[in-house]
Structure formats: C-alpha cells, structure tokens
Enzyme design. Structure first.
Site, PDB file in Angstrom:
ATOM      1  N   ASP A 291      -0.483  -6.847   4.922  1.00  0.00           N
ATOM      2  CA  ASP A 291      -1.245  -8.079   5.112  1.00  0.00           C
ATOM      3  C   ASP A 291      -0.382  -9.304   5.374  1.00  0.00           C
ATOM      4  O   ASP A 291      -0.782 -10.197   6.118  1.00  0.00           O
ATOM      5  CB  ASP A 291      -2.178  -8.337   3.930  1.00  0.00           C
ATOM      6  CG  ASP A 291      -3.389  -7.423   3.960  1.00  0.00           C
ATOM      7  OD1 ASP A 291      -3.973  -7.251   5.037  1.00  0.00           O
ATOM      8  OD2 ASP A 291      -3.751  -6.887   2.894  1.00  0.00           O
TER       9      ASP A 291
ATOM     10  N   THR B 183       0.814  -1.216   0.000  1.00  0.00           N
ATOM     11  CA  THR B 183       0.000   0.000   0.000  1.00  0.00           C
ATOM     12  C   THR B 183       0.846   1.264   0.000  1.00  0.00           C
ATOM     13  O   THR B 183       0.474   2.263  -0.609  1.00  0.00           O
ATOM     14  CB  THR B 183      -0.958  -0.006   1.210  1.00  0.00           C
ATOM     15  OG1 THR B 183      -1.830  -1.138   1.072  1.00  0.00           O
ATOM     16  CG2 THR B 183      -1.789   1.266   1.287  1.00  0.00           C
TER      17      THR B 183
ATOM     18  N   SER C 137       0.986  -7.348  -0.884  1.00  0.00           N
ATOM     19  CA  SER C 137       1.567  -8.429  -0.087  1.00  0.00           C
ATOM     20  C   SER C 137       0.714  -9.700  -0.095  1.00  0.00           C
ATOM     21  O   SER C 137       1.238 -10.781   0.168  1.00  0.00           O
ATOM     22  CB  SER C 137       1.848  -7.979   1.342  1.00  0.00           C
ATOM     23  OG  SER C 137       0.671  -7.816   2.076  1.00  0.00           O
TER      24      SER C 137
END
Length: 163
Positions: A84, A12, A54
């Site tokens: 994640d 992100t 991820s």
C-alpha cells in the site's frame, strides 16, 4: 552478485492468519526461509527492522529504512515491504547513491497457497543483480520506476502512473 542484503519491514508477505482471532498479524520475515529452500547461489543476510502493515509506516520508519540501508556495506539491497505504501518508501530511498535497491512484497501472504510472494521475490532477486544503481519496485512480473507507478487497489495490482 555475491551478497544480498535484505531489509524487511513487514507487510502482507509476512502476515500470518490467526484462526482463533480471525485476524492477520505480521509474523517473522519469510524471505530467508524462502531463499534457503530455493538453494540460491549467493550469500544473504536478513535485517528485520519493522513488522508493520505498510499503512502504518511513518516518515520516521522510512528514515529508519533509509539509514539502515545507507549503513550496509553491500551494494545489492532487497526490501520487503507492504504494497500500500511501497511507492512512498521507494521514493524516500531514491536519495541513496551507489546501491541497487529493489522493493517487493506480496498481495497475498507468503504462507498462503497461490501467493505471489515467491514469484515477486524471484523477480526482485533477478532485478537487483541486473539493474544499474537506483531504486526500483518489482511487482506483478514487472520492474517499475517508483516515480511512474501506483498501486491500483481496486484491481489489486501495480500499474503505470503519470508520475
């Protein structure tokens, strides 16, 4: 610390919003630009090895992260990673000896107003300079042992786990 090696995997922190598609894609690593703007007092190099969310990082990708870090001559390593599966990658890296490795990421893209990216990067830079050899995660203003943390997806934060 005179030199920081930064390994980027996507996540992100590096996401970019495409208006025409109403979609997010992983863009170029943002950390070099962020550190440059902040005028940090150490040298750093950025090694972009993946541009993945991820959730899509495989065991082969984790092996690549590990071998890339092992091949670096410098002791201090910061890894930007999606949140994640950051814990899984940190656990894979725990086999590496003689380095301080800190993983961090962001819950909102670095390019977004109010993103936690700059704060998390700052925490990671402080942690990598002050902690003993080992692998750590810095998120939400805390330094975490990868064996004792989990991401709470509902609350969108990291928290202590039983291990």
């Amino acid at each position: 610390m005179q030199h920081l090696t930064i390994v980027t995997t996507g996540g992100t922190i590096d996401k970019i919003y495409f208006d025409d598609k109403s979609d997010y894609k992983i863009g170029a690593p943002q950390i070099g630009e962020i550190l440059g703007q902040l005028g940090v007092a150490f040298q750093f190099d950025v090694i972009p090895i993946l541009r993945k969310d991820s959730l899509h990082i495989t065991e082969e990708d984790r092996a690549l992260v590990r071998s890339t870090i092992e091949a670096q001559p410098h002791r201090h390593v910061l890894v930007t990673h999606g949140t994640d599966t950051m814990v899984e990658t940190a656990r894979e890296l725990s086999q590496i000896k003689g380095k301080v490795i800190v993983l961090t990421g962001a819950l909102n893209p670095a390019r977004f107003q109010g993103s936690d990216a700059v704060f998390n990067i700052g925490c990671a830079v402080a942690a990598v300079q002050t902690l003993p050899d080992g692998v750590y995660i810095t998120m939400n203003g805390r330094v975490w042992d990868p064996l004792k943390v989990r991401k709470n997806r509902e609350a969108n934060r990291f928290e202590e786990s039983a291990g």
